[in-house]
Design a protein around this motif. Structure first.
Motif, PDB file in Angstrom:
ATOM      1  N   GLY A 141      22.398  68.463 -25.350  1.00  0.00           N
ATOM      2  CA  GLY A 141      21.567  69.009 -24.212  1.00  0.00           C
ATOM      3  C   GLY A 141      22.182  69.164 -22.706  1.00  0.00           C
ATOM      4  O   GLY A 141      21.570  69.688 -22.003  1.00  0.00           O
ATOM      5  N   GLY A 142      23.268  68.412 -22.652  1.00  0.00           N
ATOM      6  CA  GLY A 142      23.843  68.724 -21.238  1.00  0.00           C
ATOM      7  C   GLY A 142      24.846  69.974 -21.246  1.00  0.00           C
ATOM      8  O   GLY A 142      25.538  70.111 -20.151  1.00  0.00           O
ATOM      9  N   TRP A 143      24.987  70.654 -22.455  1.00  0.00           N
ATOM     10  CA  TRP A 143      25.925  72.138 -22.228  1.00  0.00           C
ATOM     11  C   TRP A 143      25.360  72.844 -21.301  1.00  0.00           C
ATOM     12  O   TRP A 143      23.977  73.220 -21.070  1.00  0.00           O
ATOM     13  CB  TRP A 143      25.791  72.739 -23.732  1.00  0.00           C
ATOM     14  CG  TRP A 143      26.865  73.868 -23.765  1.00  0.00           C
ATOM     15  CD1 TRP A 143      28.098  73.621 -23.325  1.00  0.00           C
ATOM     16  CD2 TRP A 143      26.513  74.920 -24.219  1.00  0.00           C
ATOM     17  NE1 TRP A 143      28.663  75.065 -23.672  1.00  0.00           N
ATOM     18  CE2 TRP A 143      27.610  75.717 -24.262  1.00  0.00           C
ATOM     19  CE3 TRP A 143      25.278  75.510 -24.987  1.00  0.00           C
ATOM     20  CZ2 TRP A 143      27.768  77.037 -24.751  1.00  0.00           C
ATOM     21  CZ3 TRP A 143      25.619  76.753 -25.414  1.00  0.00           C
ATOM     22  CH2 TRP A 143      26.675  77.519 -25.444  1.00  0.00           C
ATOM     23  N   SER A 144      26.541  73.338 -20.445  1.00  0.00           N
ATOM     24  CA  SER A 144      25.710  74.199 -19.155  1.00  0.00           C
ATOM     25  C   SER A 144      25.126  75.401 -19.204  1.00  0.00           C
ATOM     26  O   SER A 144      24.206  75.865 -18.881  1.00  0.00           O
ATOM     27  CB  SER A 144      26.913  74.355 -18.223  1.00  0.00           C
ATOM     28  OG  SER A 144      27.936  75.323 -18.938  1.00  0.00           O
ATOM     29  N   TYR A 145      25.306  75.733 -20.474  1.00  0.00           N
ATOM     30  CA  TYR A 145      24.657  77.149 -21.218  1.00  0.00           C
ATOM     31  C   TYR A 145      23.288  76.919 -21.359  1.00  0.00           C
ATOM     32  O   TYR A 145      22.495  77.945 -21.223  1.00  0.00           O
ATOM     33  CB  TYR A 145      25.458  77.929 -22.106  1.00  0.00           C
ATOM     34  CG  TYR A 145      25.482  79.319 -22.196  1.00  0.00           C
ATOM     35  CD1 TYR A 145      26.573  79.958 -21.334  1.00  0.00           C
ATOM     36  CD2 TYR A 145      24.621  80.065 -23.009  1.00  0.00           C
ATOM     37  CE1 TYR A 145      26.469  81.330 -21.500  1.00  0.00           C
ATOM     38  CE2 TYR A 145      24.636  81.349 -23.103  1.00  0.00           C
ATOM     39  CZ  TYR A 145      25.593  81.932 -22.463  1.00  0.00           C
ATOM     40  OH  TYR A 145      25.738  83.600 -22.369  1.00  0.00           O
ATOM     41  N   TYR A 146      22.792  76.028 -21.487  1.00  0.00           N
ATOM     42  CA  TYR A 146      21.571  75.318 -21.970  1.00  0.00           C
ATOM     43  C   TYR A 146      20.607  75.239 -20.570  1.00  0.00           C
ATOM     44  O   TYR A 146      19.981  74.332 -20.256  1.00  0.00           O
ATOM     45  CB  TYR A 146      21.389  74.176 -22.729  1.00  0.00           C
ATOM     46  CG  TYR A 146      21.722  74.274 -24.107  1.00  0.00           C
ATOM     47  CD1 TYR A 146      21.349  75.471 -25.020  1.00  0.00           C
ATOM     48  CD2 TYR A 146      22.332  73.202 -24.872  1.00  0.00           C
ATOM     49  CE1 TYR A 146      21.767  75.385 -26.141  1.00  0.00           C
ATOM     50  CE2 TYR A 146      22.963  73.187 -26.037  1.00  0.00           C
ATOM     51  CZ  TYR A 146      22.580  74.319 -26.848  1.00  0.00           C
ATOM     52  OH  TYR A 146      23.039  74.376 -28.079  1.00  0.00           O
ATOM     53  N   ARG A 147      20.607  76.510 -19.900  1.00  0.00           N
ATOM     54  CA  ARG A 147      20.026  76.309 -18.539  1.00  0.00           C
ATOM     55  C   ARG A 147      18.622  77.216 -18.539  1.00  0.00           C
ATOM     56  O   ARG A 147      18.771  78.586 -18.385  1.00  0.00           O
ATOM     57  CB  ARG A 147      20.962  76.712 -17.348  1.00  0.00           C
ATOM     58  CG  ARG A 147      21.548  77.866 -17.392  1.00  0.00           C
ATOM     59  CD  ARG A 147      22.549  78.286 -16.258  1.00  0.00           C
ATOM     60  NE  ARG A 147      23.011  79.470 -16.152  1.00  0.00           N
ATOM     61  CZ  ARG A 147      24.164  79.907 -16.764  1.00  0.00           C
ATOM     62  NH1 ARG A 147      25.049  79.112 -17.498  1.00  0.00           N
ATOM     63  NH2 ARG A 147      24.744  81.241 -16.575  1.00  0.00           N
ATOM     64  N   PHE A 148      17.658  76.709 -18.760  1.00  0.00           N
ATOM     65  CA  PHE A 148      16.335  77.418 -18.970  1.00  0.00           C
ATOM     66  C   PHE A 148      15.946  77.492 -17.689  1.00  0.00           C
ATOM     67  O   PHE A 148      15.648  76.590 -16.834  1.00  0.00           O
ATOM     68  CB  PHE A 148      15.271  76.753 -19.983  1.00  0.00           C
ATOM     69  CG  PHE A 148      14.066  77.270 -19.844  1.00  0.00           C
ATOM     70  CD1 PHE A 148      13.681  78.423 -20.397  1.00  0.00           C
ATOM     71  CD2 PHE A 148      12.884  76.890 -19.142  1.00  0.00           C
ATOM     72  CE1 PHE A 148      12.467  79.112 -20.544  1.00  0.00           C
ATOM     73  CE2 PHE A 148      11.705  77.389 -19.093  1.00  0.00           C
ATOM     74  CZ  PHE A 148      11.478  78.349 -19.843  1.00  0.00           C
TER      75      PHE A 148
END
Length: 303
Positions: A218-225
């Motif tokens: 969940g810390g992956w930078s692309y997961y930015r909602f």
């Protein structure tokens, strides 16, 4: 923040309409929005939202995207330049030349469409290479720049709003767009319609099944909602499912690169140099194994 001229007219800021959509969605997904497999599973919690994953095609997605996706536009002023154009930088020139060389064998109509063309940097390079280019851009002020300054044929809205005739284009290109799209199957079905038989759709996005994404979770930078941010996240299996659902005859994927941390996350950090060295060593291995940081989907329409 002052909302850029014309942005307030876009349907994304019609909060009442999107509230109705939120109510229609319901609190939890009942099936995958790409492959229709039942019962997606919760993957992690971030930005006050559950991120879900399909057990069949491994699509990762946010289900309850409203109201943020409909109403939060404040970051756009820092993301887009509404007032001036710029030439392609050195990295873009190299990348665009490589892309266009790959597109050259596909020339039949000599027409190329970019969906989400921004201010038209890639389209201008493609035009200079001899292509007849057209763009679609959802933000009216940005599309206006592409038209006024670069003299490009750019339609405001979504691809369906442009009412292109069937089979018009040899190539449809989308860079960092598909992760923002609410209904990706509908979009790709329209892309399929406007491509000529044998034409190619090229989509570029992050790889949600990369080593980096698996390592960071969940810390992956692309997961930015957030408003107008990322809501759908694809890996090779999800890409194949998306292409099949939209009617494409063949789907190929390529991945490239590796990053424990994005460049922006490393700025000013004491460990930046060793991390960059480690990433450079791993990067050549990740792509060929389908574990690269960036994903390219190559979708071919049947003859």
């Amino acid at each position: 923040m002052e909302t850029p001229a014309g942005l307030g007219e876009h349907p994304f800021v019609d909060a009442a309409a999107w509230e109705r959509r939120r109510l229609e969605l319901g609190p939890e997904p009942t099936q995958c929005l790409v492959c229709s497999a039942p019962a997606p599973q919760r993957l992690f919690f971030r930005s006050n939202k559950w991120f879900w994953i399909c057990s069949r095609c491994e699509l990762v997605f946010v289900h309850d995207i409203y109201p943020e996706f409909a109403t939060d536009v404040e970051h756009l002023d820092g993301t887009y330049d509404y007032r001036s154009t710029r030439p392609p930088n050195r990295r873009e020139r190299v990348e665009y030349a490589r892309l266009l060389a790959g597109f050259a064998p596909l020339r039949r109509t000599n027409r190329l469409l970019e969906v989400g063309c921004n201010q038209g940097i890639f389209l201008e390079v493609a035009r200079n290479a001899g292509w007849e280019v057209t763009g679609v851009e959802i933000l009216a002020p940005v599309a206006d720049l592409a038209r006024r300054i670069r003299g490009l044929d750019v339609h405001v809205g979504e691809i369906a709003d442009a009412h292109f005739e069937s089979g018009r284009f040899d190539v449809v290109y989308m860079n960092e767009v598909i992760e923002h799209v609410v209904d990706p199957v509908a979009l790709l079905a329209e892309v399929h319609r406007v491509l000529r038989p044998g034409g190619l759709a090229v989509l570029r996005t992050g790889n949600a099944r990369s080593w980096s994404a698996r390592f960071r979770g969940g810390g992956w930078s692309y997961y930015r909602f957030g408003g107008h941010m990322h809501i759908r996240y694809y890996g090779p299996k999800a890409a194949a499912a998306l292409g099949a659902a939209a009617g494409f005859a063949e789907v190929r994927t390529r991945t490239r690169g590796f990053a424990f941390r994005e460049s922006g996350e490393l700025e000013g950090r004491g460990y930046a140099v060793p991390v960059r060295l480690a990433q450079a060593l791993i990067s050549p291995l990740a792509g060929p194994l389908g574990q690269g940081h960036r994903l390219t989907m190559l979708l071919t329409k049947g003859a």
